[in-house]
Motif scaffolding. Structure first.
Motif, mmCIF file in Angstrom:
data_model
loop_
_atom_site.group_PDB
_atom_site.id
_atom_site.type_symbol
_atom_site.label_atom_id
_atom_site.label_comp_id
_atom_site.label_asym_id
_atom_site.label_seq_id
_atom_site.Cartn_x
_atom_site.Cartn_y
_atom_site.Cartn_z
ATOM 1 N N ILE A 44 0.738 -1.254 -0.104
ATOM 2 C CA ILE A 44 -0.017 -0.099 -0.004
ATOM 3 C C ILE A 44 0.898 1.476 0.050
ATOM 4 O O ILE A 44 1.415 1.685 1.043
ATOM 5 C CB ILE A 44 -0.820 -0.112 1.138
ATOM 6 C CG1 ILE A 44 -1.729 -1.377 1.291
ATOM 7 C CG2 ILE A 44 -1.980 1.124 1.367
ATOM 8 C CD1 ILE A 44 -2.832 -1.365 2.493
ATOM 9 N N GLY A 45 0.836 1.861 -1.118
ATOM 10 C CA GLY A 45 2.002 2.933 -1.254
ATOM 11 C C GLY A 45 3.026 2.418 -1.932
ATOM 12 O O GLY A 45 3.911 1.471 -1.548
ATOM 13 N N THR A 46 3.528 3.092 -3.216
ATOM 14 C CA THR A 46 4.820 2.290 -3.844
ATOM 15 C C THR A 46 5.998 3.455 -4.183
ATOM 16 O O THR A 46 6.762 3.011 -4.798
ATOM 17 C CB THR A 46 4.098 1.947 -5.237
ATOM 18 O OG1 THR A 46 3.744 3.138 -6.092
ATOM 19 C CG2 THR A 46 2.897 0.930 -5.057
ATOM 20 N N ALA A 64 -0.260 -7.954 -4.543
ATOM 21 C CA ALA A 64 -1.192 -7.074 -4.743
ATOM 22 C C ALA A 64 -0.222 -5.760 -4.571
ATOM 23 O O ALA A 64 0.432 -5.688 -3.505
ATOM 24 C CB ALA A 64 -2.459 -7.075 -3.867
ATOM 25 N N VAL A 65 -0.647 -4.686 -5.303
ATOM 26 C CA VAL A 65 -0.096 -3.448 -5.137
ATOM 27 C C VAL A 65 -1.045 -2.373 -5.145
ATOM 28 O O VAL A 65 -1.911 -2.456 -6.131
ATOM 29 C CB VAL A 65 1.094 -3.077 -6.147
ATOM 30 C CG1 VAL A 65 2.390 -3.830 -5.809
ATOM 31 C CG2 VAL A 65 0.573 -3.294 -7.556
ATOM 32 N N CYS A 66 -0.957 -1.218 -4.338
ATOM 33 C CA CYS A 66 -1.962 -0.262 -4.206
ATOM 34 C C CYS A 66 -1.442 1.037 -4.337
ATOM 35 O O CYS A 66 -0.481 1.363 -3.526
ATOM 36 C CB CYS A 66 -2.840 -0.423 -3.106
ATOM 37 S SG CYS A 66 -4.113 0.736 -2.799
ATOM 38 N N ASP A 67 -1.878 2.013 -5.183
ATOM 39 C CA ASP A 67 -1.454 3.438 -5.220
ATOM 40 C C ASP A 67 -2.413 4.291 -5.757
ATOM 41 O O ASP A 67 -3.112 3.812 -6.523
ATOM 42 C CB ASP A 67 -0.015 3.613 -5.931
ATOM 43 C CG ASP A 67 0.860 4.662 -5.472
ATOM 44 O OD1 ASP A 67 0.280 5.824 -5.695
ATOM 45 O OD2 ASP A 67 1.809 4.583 -5.005
ATOM 46 N N LEU A 72 2.402 5.892 -10.813
ATOM 47 C CA LEU A 72 3.237 5.071 -10.140
ATOM 48 C C LEU A 72 2.732 3.557 -9.769
ATOM 49 O O LEU A 72 3.651 2.628 -9.616
ATOM 50 C CB LEU A 72 3.223 5.556 -8.518
ATOM 51 C CG LEU A 72 3.695 7.172 -8.488
ATOM 52 C CD1 LEU A 72 3.470 7.965 -7.036
ATOM 53 C CD2 LEU A 72 5.260 7.203 -8.805
ATOM 54 N N LEU A 73 1.593 3.480 -10.144
ATOM 55 C CA LEU A 73 0.978 1.892 -9.856
ATOM 56 C C LEU A 73 1.541 1.381 -10.937
ATOM 57 O O LEU A 73 1.845 0.185 -10.926
ATOM 58 C CB LEU A 73 -0.598 2.214 -9.969
ATOM 59 C CG LEU A 73 -1.161 0.830 -9.611
ATOM 60 C CD1 LEU A 73 -1.054 0.281 -8.224
ATOM 61 C CD2 LEU A 73 -2.859 1.080 -9.666
ATOM 62 N N GLY A 74 1.412 1.811 -12.189
ATOM 63 C CA GLY A 74 2.101 1.201 -13.420
ATOM 64 C C GLY A 74 3.548 0.704 -13.149
ATOM 65 O O GLY A 74 3.842 -0.417 -13.530
ATOM 66 N N ARG A 75 4.252 1.540 -12.740
ATOM 67 C CA ARG A 75 5.661 1.111 -12.189
ATOM 68 C C ARG A 75 5.868 0.249 -11.631
ATOM 69 O O ARG A 75 6.821 -1.008 -11.747
ATOM 70 C CB ARG A 75 6.471 2.389 -11.825
ATOM 71 C CG ARG A 75 6.792 3.350 -12.866
ATOM 72 C CD ARG A 75 7.362 4.876 -12.062
ATOM 73 N NE ARG A 75 7.277 5.931 -13.087
ATOM 74 C CZ ARG A 75 7.463 7.196 -12.639
ATOM 75 N NH1 ARG A 75 7.892 7.331 -11.367
ATOM 76 N NH2 ARG A 75 7.768 8.159 -13.480
ATOM 77 N N ALA A 76 5.005 -0.046 -10.315
ATOM 78 C CA ALA A 76 5.076 -0.986 -9.396
ATOM 79 C C ALA A 76 4.502 -2.352 -10.183
ATOM 80 O O ALA A 76 5.216 -3.389 -10.040
ATOM 81 C CB ALA A 76 4.109 -0.684 -8.365
#
Length: 430
Positions: A44-46, A64-67, A72-76
């Motif tokens: 949560i936060g990238t 799972a990744v959240c932003d 930024l989400l795409g980079r993660a």
């Protein structure tokens, strides 16, 4: 609230866990070899501080990744292509039933809404410092962690260094005698500014309402996000909130501090929107067993302890100074010096007794898997965060607080409740 674990006992248990892992033939951080033994972690936060935290746990399964920023989400997502992506952590926690743990590296005001929700769902939690945005939130996080028995760790990464361990050993060995005063200072500053009147368009990649989260609604402006949220009361806690959990961690650990009995702050005139460019906070802590009461003073921005000049000590920009009956001990992240140096010329430091850390993130990962303790769990980190944030409360009130930690009340100032807790926007209540 559960009784907090004695710090010496905690390290004995950590040493025993490390020894057992070594005997098993696994590496020191006990990372299982087969994929199905790894933790399923949600991020949560990238960006920003999150990059270091992600690096610390990337050996597990990032599922799972959240932003709140699509870019930024795409980079993660590029880094963890198998992970599902989210812009709302609430949805992630509701949908991702296979999550074992989460890593929270968001702005301060989002820490506890995410952490408490995760813990109540049985997820282990690693959360950046300060643990909370309000004093009452830190107490709630401590309570929920104790009830759910999940593994927790606050992101005071410097706690894992060898230098902090050696300083703690010097203090506890009595090298400078009984200690009654401690000074902590930081030359950094997050401060100033008026609420903008212009309302530029929200960037196309930014989910502004989700970034606001539980905080009061206001129009988007780049002066808030990214990074500069630290100087706005609605989102951050100024220099004190940004740095004191790192620096005050050392005296809290070495002196077995828990809750202050009073807090008094000074600084420039209080601004309703933004944090001050300097502050001095005086904390009084009670005696602990045979150890005397402690007066701990925090200084930030342009302020420095007068003892630096009076005692001709090095002009470090950031540091901690323990004042004892036999001398002084000055330290920062990677240095430590005993004063007067002539008196300690032939001094022999005690043999190391605190085991080396297996790594701040690794410690938490092992705890998630084995139930072993962490050194910055929410019981310890909650009390530290409460004390830190009380400095801001006293400053904004403009008066000394007489503090009843058991009742979470300023006994001499009912108005303190305004700054101890907050109302949450609809849909974000904890």
């Amino acid at each position: 609230m559960a009784n907090h674990l004695n710090r010496r006992d905690l390290f004995r248990r950590m040493a025993a866990t490390s020894a057992a892992l070594a005997a098993s033939g696994l590496p020191a951080w006990a990372a299982p070899k087969s994929a199905n033994e790894k933790l399923n972690i949600g991020i949560i936060g990238t960006s920003g501080r999150a990059l270091g935290n992600i690096d610390g746990v990337k050996g597990e399964n990032i599922v799972a990744v959240c932003d709140i920023d699509d870019l930024l989400l795409g980079r993660a997502s590029d880094q963890f292509s198998a992970a599902k992506t989210y812009v709302d952590f609430r949805k992630m926690l509701e949908e991702q039933r296979d999550l074992d743990a989460v890593v929270i590296s968001t702005a301060d005001h989002t820490h506890i809404p995410a952490a408490v929700m995760a813990m109540r769902l049985g997820k282990h939690v690693y959360c950046e410092k300060p643990l909370s945005h309000f004093v009452s939130e830190a107490r709630l996080a401590t309570k929920v962690a104790a009830e759910t028995k999940v593994a927790t760790q606050m992101g005071t990464q410097i706690h894992a260094t060898d230098n902090y361990r050696r300083v703690v050993e010097l203090v506890r060995s009595g090298a400078i005698g009984p200690i009654s005063a401690c000074h902590v200072w930081c030359g950094k500053t997050w401060s100033g500014g008026e609420r903008p009147k212009e309302t530029p368009p929200v960037p196309s990649t930014l989910h502004w309402d989700l970034w606001l989260g539980a905080a009061p609604a206001r129009p988007y402006h780049p002066t808030y996000q990214p990074a500069n949220w630290r100087r706005w009361w609605d989102f951050g806690s100024g220099t004190l909130g940004d740095m004191a959990c790192h620096l005050m961690d050392l005296p809290f650990w070495a002196l077995d501090l828990r809750h202050p009995t009073s807090v008094e702050s000074e600084g420039p005139p209080v601004h309703p929107e933004t944090t001050p460019h300097w502050m001095v906070v005086n904390y009084e802590f009670p005696a602990r067993g045979d150890a005397p009461p402690i007066k701990l003073t925090w200084s930030d921005g342009e302020k420095r302890p007068s003892q630096l000049a009076e005692s001709k000590l090095p002009a470090w920009d950031t540091g901690v100074l323990f004042v004892g009956e036999k001398g002084m001990l000055m330290a920062d992240y990677d240095r430590r010096i005993l004063f007067p140096e002539a008196d300690f010329r032939d001094f022999k430091a005690p043999e190391p007794s605190i085991p080396a850390s297996i790594g701040h993130h690794a410690e938490w990962i092992v705890a998630c898997k084995t139930g072993s303790p962490t050194t910055c769990n929410f019981d310890y980190a909650g009390a530290l965060t409460e004390s830190v944030l009380l400095g801001n409360v006293a400053y904004r009130l403009g008066q000394k607080i007489e503090w009843d930690a058991a009742k979470l009340k300023a006994t001499n100032c009912p108005n303190a409740d305004t700054y101890l807790q907050r109302e949450y926007r609809k849909g974000w209540a904890i």
